[in-house]
Design an enzyme around this catalytic site. Structure first.
Site, mmCIF file in Angstrom:
data_model
loop_
_atom_site.group_PDB
_atom_site.id
_atom_site.type_symbol
_atom_site.label_atom_id
_atom_site.label_comp_id
_atom_site.label_asym_id
_atom_site.label_seq_id
_atom_site.Cartn_x
_atom_site.Cartn_y
_atom_site.Cartn_z
ATOM 1 N N ASP B 164 34.710 37.445 32.408
ATOM 2 C CA ASP B 164 35.452 36.327 31.825
ATOM 3 C C ASP B 164 36.905 36.748 31.600
ATOM 4 O OD1 ASP B 164 34.759 33.582 30.327
ATOM 5 O OD2 ASP B 164 36.326 34.659 29.212
ATOM 6 N N ASN B 172 46.616 28.997 30.448
ATOM 7 C CA ASN B 172 46.772 27.571 30.779
ATOM 8 C C ASN B 172 47.875 26.931 29.955
ATOM 9 O OD1 ASN B 172 45.105 26.856 32.873
ATOM 10 N ND2 ASN B 172 43.306 26.547 31.577
ATOM 11 N N HIS B 177 48.024 23.974 33.877
ATOM 12 C CA HIS B 177 46.747 24.069 34.604
ATOM 13 C C HIS B 177 46.942 24.514 36.040
ATOM 14 C CE1 HIS B 177 44.072 22.781 31.466
ATOM 15 N NE2 HIS B 177 44.966 21.847 31.135
ATOM 16 N N ASP B 181 45.122 27.612 37.646
ATOM 17 C CA ASP B 181 44.361 27.569 38.902
ATOM 18 C C ASP B 181 44.814 28.680 39.851
ATOM 19 O OD1 ASP B 181 42.912 25.469 37.999
ATOM 20 O OD2 ASP B 181 43.893 23.945 39.244
ATOM 21 N N GLU B 207 36.507 29.807 33.570
ATOM 22 C CA GLU B 207 37.146 31.089 33.882
ATOM 23 C C GLU B 207 36.088 32.197 33.899
ATOM 24 O OE1 GLU B 207 37.464 29.380 31.114
ATOM 25 O OE2 GLU B 207 37.797 30.629 29.346
#
Lengths: 175, 290
Positions: B164, B172, B177, B181, B207
């Site tokens: 993670d 973010n 975002h 990404d 994530e």
């Protein structure tokens, strides 16, 4: 009468096909088809004269079977499923100039197969004699089917160039 | 031979070829002539066969000999083979190709190639995470179950990571975002080069990633996890707007146990280990299978 293993001189092994690259650096792999047929049909003539038609056919069937077993072991190998087996066989038969294989029927459950070979190495272009001549092919195909399925097969040619057809058709049935 | 006699012979033969209504009565004297009878019967067989073939019946056996009969049989044989090929395609065998029907072969083969491409695209859609191109959750869990079966069959160990990204929300919030990404895609790229081709890497949550390591016990797996964690820590991801993102990972490791009922149980233990790593301060590897 069969010979003891010790007495045999010509027990087949794939090695007997020899190292062609070494042995024929100029002439290579190729020979004319007539030469193959010349050998096959002179063998057939002598065998028939000595042992009769039925026995000659049986010998050719048996030789075809031995050939098919070795062919499968050395050139095909284990296949995952029917589709891959057929595709591999089609490719290799075409590449080696043996014939063009097509499947008309294939039932793995009942063990019934109908296949055709066009432009067959053994018979295409022969005179029409009125009888099916591809007994060697019958044995060859039976061994291929047995090697692939693990079941015993009987193969019979039902159409042949020599009976006036343009493609050889074989019925294979698991026993 | 007079014209009338010639007509008497030719009319029934022409009827066989041309008259849809069928054949008129033929004189017994004419049928008694062997040559005529044989020709007449051959034509009658061909007529009947052409009729059944034109109706799509490929099962009729064509008895007889001669040039036309042989070629009709060859056509029937090709059509039977084509039927077999079509059946195979219907069962998912998309390697079938036709090479004996002229223009039809090209069209048929184009159709099968298009089908194969569609199938491959659909398969990719169904199994791949669109953002990272790693295995999606469903495909990853399917493969995990198969890996367990294989591992048990060959009596080999198997380990699983759950990874993670630490403080991903902050990434973010800071980079948007779109930036987030981009980071996920870059992480996937690092994973693609860090793991073996036999390892299975999937994105199982926002994530959250997971990796199956066949043939690795927990001890070896922790060493791999440590290496990957350090690789990520030292990575600098340059975004499209030239800003650079640095990030860390926490990794939970679990090894397959004999009493694990399914793959989900192994992943759950790796997930528990991940949360232990998070609680311990993040940016670390944790394994509860010691």
């Amino acid at each position: 009468m069969g010979l003891d293993k010790k007495e045999r001189q010509y027990k087949f092994s794939w090695d007997l096909l020899g190292n062609i690259e070494l042995g024929r650096p100029n002439l290579g792999q190729n020979t004319r088809l007539e030469v193959y047929r010349l050998m096959q049909y002179t063998f057939r003539d002598v065998l028939e004269k000595r042992f009769g038609t039925e026995a000659a056919d049986e010998i050719f069937y048996e030789a075809g079977k031995l050939s098919g077993q070795e062919f499968y072991r050395n050139l095909i190998g284990e296949q995952k499923n029917l589709d891959e087996f057929v595709l591999c066989l089609q490719d290799i038969l075409k590449e080696l100039g043996i014939g063009i294989l097509r499947v008309e029927e294939a039932d793995m459950e009942t063990g019934k197969f109908v296949i055709t070979i066009s432009e067959d190495l053994d018979c295409s272009g022969l005179p029409e004699t009125g009888f099916e001549i591809c007994t060697y092919d019958e044995g060859f195909i039976s061994a291929l089917m047995e090697s692939f399925t693990g079941k015993e097969f009987r193969v019979k040619e039902i159409d042949c160039w020599c009976t006036g057809d343009r493609t050889c058709r074989f019925e294979a049935q698991a026993l | 031979m007079s014209e009338a006699q010639m007509r008497e012979i030719l009319t029934p033969l022409a009827d066989l070829l041309n008259n849809p209504a069928g054949i008129k009565e033929i004189s017994p004297e004419l049928m008694a002539k062997t040559d005529f009878r044989e020709l007449y019967q051959s034509l009658a067989v061909i007529r009947e066969f052409a009729l059944t073939l034109s109706r799509g019946d490929l099962s009729t056996k064509l008895n007889g000999k001669g040039f036309v009969v042989a070629h009709l049989k060859a056509l029937q044989s090709n059509l039977r083979h084509l039927t077999w090929q079509t059946k195979r395609i219907a069962q998912g065998d998309l390697i079938q190709r036709v090479d004996f029907m002229g223009d039809f072969s090209d069209s048929f083969n184009s159709m099968v190639e298009a089908l194969a491409k569609t199938q491959a695209d659909l398969e990719e859609l169904a199994t791949t995470d669109p953002l990272t191109k790693l295995e999606n959750r469903r495909s990853f869990f399917d493969k995990g179950q198969r890996c367990i079966e294989q591992s048990r069959r060959y009596e080999m160990p198997m380990s699983v990571f759950v990874l993670d990204l630490d403080h991903f929300k902050k990434i973010n919030d800071t980079f948007g975002h779109h930036g987030g990404d981009q980071v996920l895609r870059s992480v996937a790229e690092i994973f693609r080069t860090s793991f073996r081709s036999t390892d299975v890497v999937g994105r199982i949550g926002g994530e959250e990633f997971s990796v199956i390591l066949p043939e690795e016990d927990a001890k070896r797996a922790q060493m791999v996890a440590q290496r990957v964690m350090e690789q990520c820590r030292s990575a600098e991801i340059e975004l499209e707007d030239a800003r650079v993102v640095r990030f860390t990972l926490s990794i939970g490791v679990a090894q397959l146990r004999a009493n694990d009922k399914n793959f989900e149980q192994v992943v759950q233990r790796a997930d528990d280990a991940l949360y232990a790593a998070k609680r311990a301060g993040r940016n670390r590897v944790c394994c509860l299978d010691e």
